[in-house]
Design an enzyme around this catalytic site. Structure first.
Site, PDB file in Angstrom:
ATOM      1  CG  ASN A 136      -1.728   1.218   1.408  1.00 34.86           C
ATOM      2  OD1 ASN A 136      -1.826   2.020   0.485  1.00 34.86           O
ATOM      3  ND2 ASN A 136      -2.336   1.381   2.570  1.00 34.86           N
ATOM      4  CD1 TRP A 137       3.508   1.027  -2.890  1.00 35.18           C
ATOM      5  CD2 TRP A 137       3.380   2.129  -4.844  1.00 35.18           C
ATOM      6  NE1 TRP A 137       4.152   0.270  -3.842  1.00 35.18           N
ATOM      7  CE2 TRP A 137       4.088   0.913  -5.049  1.00 35.18           C
ATOM      8  CE3 TRP A 137       3.176   2.968  -5.932  1.00 35.18           C
ATOM      9  CZ2 TRP A 137       4.586   0.540  -6.299  1.00 35.18           C
ATOM     10  CZ3 TRP A 137       3.677   2.601  -7.177  1.00 35.18           C
ATOM     11  CH2 TRP A 137       4.371   1.399  -7.357  1.00 35.18           C
ATOM     12  CE  LYS A 138      -0.097   3.454   4.831  1.00 34.03           C
ATOM     13  NZ  LYS A 138      -0.068   3.695   6.264  1.00 34.03           N
ATOM     14  CG  HIS A 152      -5.793   1.653   5.229  1.00 33.32           C
ATOM     15  ND1 HIS A 152      -5.395   2.621   6.132  1.00 33.32           N
ATOM     16  CD2 HIS A 152      -4.732   0.832   5.063  1.00 33.32           C
ATOM     17  CE1 HIS A 152      -4.142   2.385   6.482  1.00 33.32           C
ATOM     18  NE2 HIS A 152      -3.707   1.308   5.852  1.00 33.32           N
ATOM     19  CD  GLU A 196      -3.181   5.505   6.673  1.00 34.78           C
ATOM     20  OE1 GLU A 196      -3.203   5.596   5.439  1.00 34.78           O
ATOM     21  OE2 GLU A 196      -2.197   5.068   7.310  1.00 34.78           O
ATOM     22  CD  GLU A 215      -3.444  -2.770   7.355  1.00 33.24           C
ATOM     23  OE1 GLU A 215      -2.357  -3.012   6.825  1.00 33.24           O
ATOM     24  OE2 GLU A 215      -4.034  -1.699   7.200  1.00 33.24           O
ATOM     25  N   GLY A 228       2.403   2.095  10.726  1.00 33.42           N
ATOM     26  CA  GLY A 228       3.308   3.233  10.564  1.00 33.42           C
ATOM     27  C   GLY A 228       3.968   3.683  11.858  1.00 33.42           C
ATOM     28  CB  SER A 232       5.372  -1.871  11.910  1.00 30.46           C
ATOM     29  OG  SER A 232       4.865  -0.561  12.136  1.00 30.46           O
ATOM     30  N   GLY A 249       2.821  -1.212   4.284  1.00 30.74           N
ATOM     31  CA  GLY A 249       2.840   0.220   4.002  1.00 30.74           C
ATOM     32  C   GLY A 249       4.258   0.691   3.726  1.00 30.74           C
ATOM     33  N   GLY A 250       4.882   1.267   4.736  1.00 30.75           N
ATOM     34  CA  GLY A 250       6.200   1.895   4.573  1.00 30.75           C
ATOM     35  C   GLY A 250       7.222   1.053   3.815  1.00 30.75           C
TER      36      GLY A 250
HETATM   37  C1  PEP Z   1      -0.706   0.041   6.118  1.00 31.38           C
HETATM   38  O1  PEP Z   1      -0.823   1.226   5.940  1.00 31.38           O
HETATM   39  O2  PEP Z   1      -1.589  -0.710   5.660  1.00 31.38           O
HETATM   40  C2  PEP Z   1       0.442  -0.451   6.864  1.00 31.38           C
HETATM   41  C3  PEP Z   1       0.415  -1.673   7.317  1.00 31.38           C
HETATM   42  O3  PEP Z   1       1.489   0.431   7.039  1.00 31.38           O
HETATM   43  P1  PEP Z   1       2.936   0.114   7.707  1.00 31.38           P
HETATM   44  O4  PEP Z   1       3.436  -1.165   7.069  1.00 31.38           O
HETATM   45  O5  PEP Z   1       3.780   1.290   7.330  1.00 31.38           O
HETATM   46  O6  PEP Z   1       2.727  -0.033   9.154  1.00 31.38           O
END
Ligand code: PEP
Length: 253
Positions: free
Chosen positions: A9-11, A96, A98, A168, A174, A213, A234-235
């Site tokens: 997920n590049w957001k 998600h 967010e 999640e 994040g 993470s 994500g990251g």
């Molecule tokens: C996400 O946004 O779905 C996520 C899991 O982010 P991160 O891996 O950065 O925690």
């Protein structure tokens, strides 16, 4: 035996130059991920560009959100399922945390989006998860059940074999705080158990990703848990070497 699935997920990150670099890195090592399913989910405006950069036919693409309205209409700023498919998406991330927290998406709206995605031939990646406050006040199971039940009420349990679930925990997204492999496994088993009460064979088939993470150094331990079927990243999905290392960890299970 479920196939492990890793989605990035590049957001709201990237531009043409950085996407070119990232995807070039993914193309170069795509052969090394074994039989893991892999997808990237770029920002909507870069889907078409990303598709054009992607040379590896084992890396699929997904949207990060989608309108309830399936095709087209007076919905300024929205992207439809038909549009996602038109530019080459197979998946769409829905619900998600967010989207829930910042944009106020409700369980009911997310459920309707899951229905639209399924009806349109997209595989929804349905995100569920609790905040730290909810976990610490003993509401983890009720929160997750409520998020799942809204979707089950809308699409029916049988359709869940076409849904990917991403667990999640909001407190792990994040933040650098990963749920321990056992904490994640416990919730994954709970989710599968809830589905199994309604349809055991669907529950057995459904892919449940972990997100929060995930990094190259913790992916193997998480993915080796019996009910963790890959990750939503994500990251670490913004770095080709890290993302490929996570996909390799999935491919090795
Ligand atoms: C996400 O946004 O779905 C996520 C899991 O982010 P991160 O891996 O950065 O925690």
């Amino acid at each position: 035996m479920r196939q492990l699935f890793v989605a990035g997920n590049w957001k709201m990150h990237g531009d043409k130059a950085s996407i070119k670099t990232l995807v070039t890195g993914l193309n170069a090592k795509a052969d090394s991920v074994g039989n893991a399913l892999v997808a990237v989910c770029p920002p909507a405006i870069y889907l078409d560009y990303t598709k054009n950069c992607l040379m590896a036919d084992n890396i699929a693409m997904g949207g990060q959100n989608m309108a309830i309205e399936p095709v087209q209409g007076a919905h300024t700023g929205e992207t439809s399922a038909a549009m996602l498919k038109d530019v080459g998406c197979q998946y769409v991330i829905l619900g998600h945390s967010e989207r829930r927290a910042i944009y106020g998406e409700t369980d009911q709206e997310i459920a309707q989006k899951v229905k639209t995605a399924l009806d349109s031939g997209l595989t929804p990646i349905l995100c569920v998860g609790e905040t730290l406050e909810e976990r610490e006040s003993g509401q983890l199971e009720s929160v997750i059940s409520q998020q799942l039940d809204a979707v089950i009420a809308e699409v029916g349990i049988d359709q869940f074999s076409g849904v990917v679930i991403a667990y999640e925990p909001v407190w792990a997204i994040g933040t650098g705080k990963t749920a321990s492999a056992q904490q994640a496994q416990d919730v994954h088993a709970f989710i599968r158990g809830q589905l199994a009460k309604l349809n055991a064979s669907v529950a057995e088939k459904v892919i449940i990703q972990y997100g929060g993470s995930v990094k190259p150094n913790n992916a193997s331990e998480l993915f080796s848990q019996p009910d963790i079927d890959g990750g939503l990243i994500g990251g670490a999905s913004l770095n080709a070497d890290d993302f490929i290392a996570i996909c390799q960890a999935a491919g090795e299970q």
